[in-house]
Design an enzyme around this catalytic site. Sequence first.
Site, PDB file in Angstrom:
ATOM      1  N   GLY A 118       0.840  -1.191   0.000  1.00 15.36           N
ATOM      2  CA  GLY A 118       0.000   0.000   0.000  1.00 15.36           C
ATOM      3  C   GLY A 118       0.875   1.240   0.000  1.00 15.36           C
TER       4      GLY A 118
ATOM      5  CD  GLN B 151       3.283   5.916   2.646  1.00 11.85           C
ATOM      6  OE1 GLN B 151       2.340   5.324   2.139  1.00 11.85           O
ATOM      7  NE2 GLN B 151       4.265   5.295   3.281  1.00 11.85           N
TER       8      GLN B 151
ATOM      9  CB  CYS C 232       4.952   2.523   7.569  1.00  9.80           C
ATOM     10  SG  CYS C 232       4.481   3.976   6.623  1.00  9.80           S
ATOM     11  CG  LEU C 233       6.754   1.277   1.678  1.00  5.78           C
ATOM     12  CD1 LEU C 233       6.062   1.511   0.347  1.00  5.78           C
ATOM     13  CD2 LEU C 233       7.978   0.397   1.496  1.00  5.78           C
TER      14      LEU C 233
ATOM     15  CG  HIS D  75      -0.786   1.560   7.293  1.00  3.96           C
ATOM     16  ND1 HIS D  75       0.121   1.188   8.265  1.00  3.96           N
ATOM     17  CD2 HIS D  75      -0.097   2.316   6.401  1.00  3.96           C
ATOM     18  CE1 HIS D  75       1.309   1.711   7.969  1.00  3.96           C
ATOM     19  NE2 HIS D  75       1.205   2.399   6.838  1.00  3.96           N
ATOM     20  CD  GLU D  76      -1.207   2.401   2.605  1.00  6.15           C
ATOM     21  OE1 GLU D  76      -0.754   3.556   2.470  1.00  6.15           O
ATOM     22  OE2 GLU D  76      -0.505   1.442   2.957  1.00  6.15           O
TER      23      GLU D  76
ATOM     24  CG  HIS E 277       0.122   7.055   5.194  1.00  8.31           C
ATOM     25  ND1 HIS E 277       1.228   7.519   5.858  1.00  8.31           N
ATOM     26  CD2 HIS E 277       0.320   5.716   5.031  1.00  8.31           C
ATOM     27  CE1 HIS E 277       2.068   6.506   6.086  1.00  8.31           C
ATOM     28  NE2 HIS E 277       1.535   5.398   5.600  1.00  8.31           N
TER      29      HIS E 277
HETATM   30 NI    NI Z   1       2.505   3.543   5.608  1.00 10.02          NI
END
Ligand code: NI
Length: 192
Positions: A47, A52, A101-102, A143-144, A147
């Site tokens: 995701g 991000q 998370c990235l 989660h997404e 963001h």
């Molecule tokens: Ni994330």
Amino acid sequence: MALLKIARMGHPVLSRPADPVTDPTDPAIAMLAENMMETMLDAPGVGLAAPQVHVPLRVVVYYVPEGRTTDEEDHGVDLTALVNPVLTPLDDEMGMGREACLSLPGMSGLVPRYKRIGLKALDPFGNIIEREASGFHARVLQHECDHLDGILYPMRMEDLSSFGYTEEQVHHETEEPETAGEDDAATDRRRL
Ligand code: NI
């Protein structure tokens, strides 16, 4: 197509609410979503939200790999782009699962999430997307979409003792606490 640079925790774009997309069918949004998908798959992750990649707009891309399912209702989901997504919990039930998370490379922690949620969004072609999601699918979406509201998963954690460097956690792997087993995500650290 292009790989985009991923913002890490601390960059202000990750802590402000993202703006609604005013014209979801603007070709620039489809292009953004395509580049986000390429960036996510390259990372690799399951995701990615537009903030991000330093774009403060309400756009998310995600997928759920087959086999990454946690209950009978949960199933694989094809690569999807969401514009202006809105989530609604379907009931009050929460479950714990490990997230990474990235934007926090190398780290993971146990996060409580609603087990079942409804999703409404548009795709970049103006089609309405309506889904009910449970288990890991519901977790990825929460989660997404967090963001998009400037929320990173550590801000959702109730017990920071499970937060740490994934390498250390795997190296010193012990049983997750009993309360953490519900999502069966203890050993999965796919990045969102
Ligand atoms: Ni994330």
